[in-house]
Every structure is written in structure tokens, then in C-alpha cells.
Design a protein around this motif. Structure first.
Motif, mmCIF file in Angstrom:
data_model
loop_
_atom_site.group_PDB
_atom_site.id
_atom_site.type_symbol
_atom_site.label_atom_id
_atom_site.label_comp_id
_atom_site.label_asym_id
_atom_site.label_seq_id
_atom_site.Cartn_x
_atom_site.Cartn_y
_atom_site.Cartn_z
ATOM 1 N N GLN A 153 -4.555 -17.511 23.293
ATOM 2 C CA GLN A 153 -3.591 -16.510 23.761
ATOM 3 C C GLN A 153 -3.085 -15.636 22.621
ATOM 4 O OE1 GLN A 153 -3.249 -16.179 27.157
ATOM 5 N NE2 GLN A 153 -4.800 -17.777 26.977
ATOM 6 N N PHE A 188 7.563 0.265 26.507
ATOM 7 C CA PHE A 188 7.329 1.260 27.557
ATOM 8 C C PHE A 188 7.073 2.655 27.007
ATOM 9 C CE2 PHE A 188 9.996 -2.052 29.540
ATOM 10 C CZ PHE A 188 8.966 -2.624 30.278
ATOM 11 N N CYS A 202 4.611 3.049 25.112
ATOM 12 C CA CYS A 202 3.147 3.049 24.974
ATOM 13 C C CYS A 202 2.571 3.568 26.283
ATOM 14 C CB CYS A 202 2.637 1.633 24.701
ATOM 15 S SG CYS A 202 0.864 1.464 24.970
ATOM 16 N N ASP A 229 -6.833 -5.587 18.510
ATOM 17 C CA ASP A 229 -6.610 -5.007 19.841
ATOM 18 C C ASP A 229 -5.123 -4.929 20.240
ATOM 19 O OD1 ASP A 229 -7.337 -3.830 22.174
ATOM 20 O OD2 ASP A 229 -8.647 -5.443 22.886
ATOM 21 N N ALA A 235 -3.398 -2.617 21.664
ATOM 22 C CA ALA A 235 -3.126 -2.006 22.975
ATOM 23 C C ALA A 235 -3.138 -3.062 24.069
ATOM 24 C CB ALA A 235 -4.149 -0.922 23.280
ATOM 25 N N LYS A 236 -4.091 -3.990 23.972
ATOM 26 C CA LYS A 236 -4.172 -5.051 24.988
ATOM 27 C C LYS A 236 -2.901 -5.898 24.961
ATOM 28 C CE LYS A 236 -7.330 -8.373 24.511
ATOM 29 N NZ LYS A 236 -8.734 -8.829 24.559
ATOM 30 N N GLN A 242 0.012 -4.111 26.623
ATOM 31 C CA GLN A 242 -0.055 -4.075 28.097
ATOM 32 C C GLN A 242 0.325 -5.449 28.665
ATOM 33 O OE1 GLN A 242 -0.265 -0.921 28.538
ATOM 34 N NE2 GLN A 242 -1.099 -0.771 26.480
ATOM 35 N N HIS A 243 -0.167 -6.517 28.006
ATOM 36 C CA HIS A 243 0.209 -7.868 28.462
ATOM 37 C C HIS A 243 1.713 -8.077 28.303
ATOM 38 C CE1 HIS A 243 -4.139 -9.481 27.906
ATOM 39 N NE2 HIS A 243 -3.941 -9.023 29.115
ATOM 40 N N LYS A 262 4.015 -5.769 28.515
ATOM 41 C CA LYS A 262 4.706 -5.024 29.573
ATOM 42 C C LYS A 262 4.745 -5.841 30.849
ATOM 43 C CE LYS A 262 3.270 -0.484 28.162
ATOM 44 N NZ LYS A 262 2.389 0.611 28.533
ATOM 45 N N ARG A 263 3.612 -6.507 31.152
ATOM 46 C CA ARG A 263 3.581 -7.339 32.358
ATOM 47 C C ARG A 263 4.630 -8.447 32.243
ATOM 48 N NH1 ARG A 263 -1.866 -9.895 34.329
ATOM 49 N NH2 ARG A 263 -1.846 -10.898 32.319
ATOM 50 N N LEU A 298 7.340 -8.420 30.453
ATOM 51 C CA LEU A 298 8.683 -7.835 30.542
ATOM 52 C C LEU A 298 9.073 -7.583 32.001
ATOM 53 C CD1 LEU A 298 8.534 -5.297 27.578
ATOM 54 C CD2 LEU A 298 10.265 -7.050 27.852
ATOM 55 N N VAL A 299 8.126 -6.985 32.748
ATOM 56 C CA VAL A 299 8.408 -6.673 34.158
ATOM 57 C C VAL A 299 8.592 -7.970 34.952
ATOM 58 C CG1 VAL A 299 7.429 -5.673 36.264
ATOM 59 C CG2 VAL A 299 7.272 -4.430 34.120
ATOM 60 N N PHE A 300 7.706 -8.934 34.721
ATOM 61 C CA PHE A 300 7.803 -10.210 35.447
ATOM 62 C C PHE A 300 9.078 -10.955 35.066
ATOM 63 C CE2 PHE A 300 3.196 -11.147 36.999
ATOM 64 C CZ PHE A 300 3.130 -9.873 37.529
#
Lengths: 131, 271, 146
Positions: free
Chosen positions: B145, B206, B208, B223, B225-226, B229-230, B232-233, B235-237
Motif C-alpha cells: 500500500q 482538492f 489537484c 506515481d 498522482a495516483k 487520487q487515493h 481524495k477518496r 478524504l471523501v469517505f
């Protein structure tokens, strides 16, 4: 975490707009798919205004569209402006603009709905009297 | 004897004591097979101008000191073969989106301040440190991870390529954000919620918009950027309460290494 | 310690464009912003114009001012912007919530990044956008022919 809340709203509003605007375009512009001609006529518009479901639809489209669009604009501007206070002022201005446009748009939709239903009732009353 | 090929190096120079603005100066460097851009810079300093300044240390893509803009792309000078760049003209400039100290030396301190601000370390109860016989176990999957993100050498190439940082100096940027994520997904860590305050702020993840440049230029394949994005998920979750706040994993003891019972407390500090 | 001046080397708004040296996603990000701004501008005008119907003014319907061919072409451009913004936005929803960028892996040279992982999604979304664009174009030709 405030930004997380706003951004989640932005993404959800965007996803909802995809369907709402898709529907909006279908009944206004892509009507040829269903064999009908130009849908941009006054009587069809009044017909839509008369239906409560369209009133809800217009207000949802208005609110979600304004939120998604103005949050996007705020994001772009906050990346261009480097002073923190100016960013806050821009955010306040955009919020006020959004609220005013939402109030104006939804008020007009209500009035248009009222006018259209009033007219429809008058027409049906006339029909009853004549009948 | 075959004639030696000469490469023209256009180098962006800037001396804060003399110059108001950076300018380009051209140097001819004889090409040798296997030559990297760093070799060419050494050649220029030894043969033309001893005042040319740049930062370097390990010469093998490990320390992350020699990040610079080579032919318009942020990369490591020690890792870039002159032959692979093609052509006979090469342009070298300092990494953009950082202030210039001198010539090719960028001011990286702001990046490191942002890095420190996201607590890039394992946050947990310090008392466990006293239990020296216990060990933290992680499965291969748990290691995977964050493994990719541990390859980051903080060279700043991702920060130089980021379009958001081109206009917004307050944005945390790909390196600090991906390093925050590196600890967020570590099963030993318990500091995600605290980090979320910073990474989920108006200068956080956010900002990005997935232009993808950071991942494209990363010389170590980390990587970023990856990871963002993970993040952000997550954070939202977290905001929607869809992830349970898991406790960090506890130390485990192999046979014979059980924690000692009735150990008297350590004496108080004398200094 | 002596204080030295530092030269601000931020690229500014031109850095968004990256001087033509960057990848496809960078240009989609710029286009997403431009189309978003265009749609927002149109949307605000649209709210104003359509709200006038409450006072019996129908400027956009058949036989009225905004029903002229030039405005129909303008509307088609807004529709084209929507076709791109909607499907690129849908890609961004998947990507930015971490669903289309792949799982964490050990970096082994030559490195594979999340950019290549989301490319198939990008292609599908752009094709869908092109279909919507074509439908809008067909409608425009039909409308202008009437």
C-alpha cells in the motif's frame, strides 16, 4: 475538512447535472430522436411550466448548476489570486451572486408555474362553461 | 580519427548579486559516449566558467539533489543520458515553481516546510517504544500500500511540473501530499485524521486536477498522482463516515519474546 | 547571515499550458476549465433570459430574437462544450475518487504510472463525447434547414 465537504458537493452536483442536463437537452434539442420537430416553442414551454414536476426539476437544475459552476470558478480564481484575504472576498462575492441568481431564477419559475396553471385552469373553466 | 561531436548547452544563468533577471549562456561541450548531463555541467565548470552553480551529491539518482529542467522537462541531471536527448542543442534551466538561489540552484526550503506540515512520520502511542521485544508485523499486501511512495527522493521534479503550483504557491503539492498518503495507509500509523485537517484543507489534495504531470516526470516511478487520487477518496469517505477509524496495528511477540511481567518502572530522568 | 534576493521562478498562468511539452491529460485539464467557464457564462445568461418568461417575455422561442440561426450556432457551441465537459467530468469523478488509477504497486523500471491505467477510460469517454457532439451537430443542421 471544510473543503472536503464543498468538494464532495461539487462532485455529487456534477454527477447529478449529467443526468438533469441530459434530460433538459433531450426535451429541448434532441427531440428528433423521438420523431418530433423543434421543441422550442412558447406553448410547449408554458406546458412544461404548468407541471409541478418541471418546477422541481428547474429549481434542482438551477441550484446544482450554480453550485457546481460557481465552486469551479472559485477554485480557478483561488489558484490565480495569491492573497488569502482576496480569496475570501472572491468566495463571498461568488456566494452572493449564486444566492441572488438562485432566488431570481426560482422566483421566476414559481411565477411562470402559477401563470401557466392559472391559464390552464381558465381554459378548462371556459371549456366547462362552453361545454 | 573521427571528429568528436560537439553539443551546445544553453544554460540559464542568474547571479543574485549582479543580475536582475536570468539569462541564457551557451557552452560547447565535446560529446562522449555514456555522458550524462551532470558530466557536461562539470566539463563547463572545469573548462569555461568556475562560477556555474548547481546542486548535486550522489551522481546516481538516489539523493535527489540535481533536479533541473532539461529540454523543458524536469528531471535528474545525473540520470539523463545526453545521447538519449537527441540533437546537438540542449537547454538547461533551474526547476520552475521554486525561487532561484543562483544559476541552476532552486530554493527547496518551501517544499520541505510543506512536507513537515503534513507530519511525514508514524504517529502513535510512544509508550510502545519501551516494549523492545515486540515487533510490528505487516503482510505483503499491507506493505504494498505504501511501498511505492517510499521510493520518493524529494527531488522536487513533481513540484516543478505541477500546473497548480505554477500559479498557487500555497498549494501543498504532489510530494508533500503523496508523502502524507504514504503514512496514512501505513497500518502502524494512527495520524490520518490529524493529517486530514491539512490535506483536506483549501490548499490540500482538492487543488489537484489530475493533469498527471507529476507522475509522468517522477524519476523514481513513485506515481504521486495516483497517491493523491487515493487520498481524495479517503478524504471523501472519511467525511461521509464510510471508513472506520482503525486503530494502528499493535506490536506482536514471537515465542519466547512475550512482554516481561512485573517490570519495575524506569527511574525518573536525571537531566 | 547575509540576505540574498531570490528570483521568483513560478511559471504563472502560462505554466498551465506547459509550453506545449506536456501530456494529453494536461490539455484535457485546460479544456475542462475553458469549457466549464464557457458553460457557466452561458448558464448565467440563460437563467436571466429564461426567467423573463415570468413576465411574459419569451426571447428564445420560435420567431423571437434568440431563435435566429446565429444564436442556434452559438447554442451548438455550448452544447459541444457540454458534451466534452460532461464526459471528461465523468472520467474525472472516477479518477479523482481513485477508482480508475490502479492499485499501489512496486515501481519497477520502466515505470508504469496511473496515467496509462486511466487511458482506456479516457478513450471511451472521448468517444461518447464525440457521439453526443455529432448528435448536437445533426440537430443544428436540421434546425437550420427548417
Amino acid at each position: 475538512m471544510k473543503e472536503t465537504k464543498y468538494w464532495t458537493g461539487h462532485i455529487l452536483a456534477g454527477a447529478a447535472l449529467l443526468f438533469l442536463l441530459g434530460f433538459h437537452f433531450i426535451y429541448t434539442h434532441i427531440a428528433f430522436l423521438f420523431g418530433t420537430e423543434d421543441n422550442i416553442t412558447e406553448s410547449l414551454s408554458k406546458g412544461r411550466d404548468a407541471q409541478p414536476v418541471f418546477l422541481v426539476f428547474f429549481i434542482a437544475l438551477l441550484g446544482l448548476g450554480l453550485y457546481h459552476g460557481l465552486y469551479g470558478l472559485k477554485n480557478i480564481l483561488s489558484e490565480l489570486i495569491t492573497c488569502e484575504n482576496c480569496r475570501k472576498i472572491v468566495a463571498i462575492i461568488l456566494t452572493v451572486v449564486g444566492i441572488l441568481l438562485f432566488a431570481f431564477g426560482s422566483y421566476s419559475s414559481f411565477v411562470a408555474h402559477k401563470n401557466a396553471t392559472g391559464m390552464k385552469n381558465t381554459v378548462s373553466r371556459l371549456e366547462v362553461n362552453n361545454g | 580519427m573521427a571528429e568528436t561531436k560537439t553539443i551546445k548547452f544553453h544554460i540559464r544563468r542568474y547571479d543574485p548579486k549582479k543580475d536582475k533577471e536570468p539569462y541564457f549562456k551557451t557552452y560547447d561541450v565535446p560529446f562522449q559516449p555514456g555522458m550524462v548531463v551532470l558530466d557536461a555541467l562539470h566539463y563547463i565548470r572545469e573548462n569555461y566558467d568556475p562560477s556555474l552553480a548547481w546542486r548535486y551529491s550522489c551522481r546516481m539518482g538516489v539523493c535527489g539533489s540535481c533536479g533541473m529542467l532539461i529540454n523543458g522537462s524536469p528531471t535528474l541531471a545525473c540520470n539523463t543520458q545526453v545521447a538519449t536527448l537527441g540533437g546537438t542543442e540542449i537547454t538547461i534551466a533551474p526547476l520552475p515553481n521554486f525561487d532561484i538561489v543562483k544559476d541552476l540552484v532552486p530554493e527547496l526550503s518551501k517544499m520541505f516546510e510543506k512536507h513537515v506540515a503534513v507530519s511525514p512520520f508514524i504517529v502513535r502511542d510512544e509508550k510502545e517504544l519501551d516494549d523492545e521485544k515486540g515487533e510490528y508485523y505487516q503482510t505483503e499486501h499491507q506493505l504494498e500500500q505504501y511501498l511505492q511512495l517510499t521510493y520518493c527522493i524529494r527531488c522536487g521534479c513533481c513540484m516543478a511540473a505541477c500546473p497548480t503550483l505554477a500559479t498557487d504557491p500555497d498549494y501543498l503539492g504532489p510530494m508533500p501530499l503523496s508523502q502524507a498518503h504514504r503514512y496514512n495507509v501505513d497500518t502502524r500509523d494512527g495520524g490520518r485524521k490529524t493529517r486530514n485537517e491539512k490535506t483536506g484543507s483549501s490548499h490540500g489534495a482538492f487543488k489537484c486536477h489530475f493533469a498527471g504531470e507529476c507522475s509522468r516526470v517522477c524519476p523514481k516511478g513513485a506515481d504521486p498522482a495516483k497517491a493523491i487520487q487515493h487520498m481524495k477518496r479517503q478524504l471523501v469517505f472519511d467525511f461521509l463516515h464510510l471508513i472506520k477509524n482503525q486503530k494502528p496495528c499493535e506490536k506482536q511477540h514471537g515465542p519466547g519474546n512475550e512482554p516481561k511481567k512485573d517490570v519495575p518502572p524506569a527511574p525518573p530522568y536525571t537531566v | 547571515m547575509a540576505e540574498f534576493t531570490r528570483f521568483d521562478n513560478r511559471l504563472g498562468i502560462l505554466g498551465w499550458l506547459g509550453k506545449g511539452k506536456w501530456g494529453l491529460e494536461r490539455y484535457l485539464y485546460i479544456l475542462h476549465r475553458l469549457t466549464g467557464l464557457a458553460i457557466l457564462f452561458y448558464f448565467m445568461m440563460h437563467i436571466f433570459v429564461t426567467s423573463l418568461r415570468a413576465y411574459g417575455i419569451y426571447l428564445w422561442t420560435e420567431g423571437n430574437f434568440f431563435h435566429q440561426p446565429i444564436f442556434r450556432i452559438g447554442e451548438f457551441l455550448v452544447f459541444a462544450a457540454f458534451a466534452f465537459h460532461a464526459f471528461n467530468g465523468l472520467r474525472l469523478v472516477f479518477v479523482e475518487l481513485g477508482f480508475a488509477v490502479g492499485k499501489p504497486i512496486e515501481p519497477i523500471f520502466p515505470y508504469e504510472t496511473c496515467i496509462s491505467k486511466q487511458r482506456p477510460l479516457l478513450v471511451v469517454m472521448m468517444l461518447l463525447s464525440a457521439v453526443l457532439f455529432a448528435m448536437g451537430g445533426y440537430e443544428l443542421i436540421m434546425a437550420l434547414g427548417r
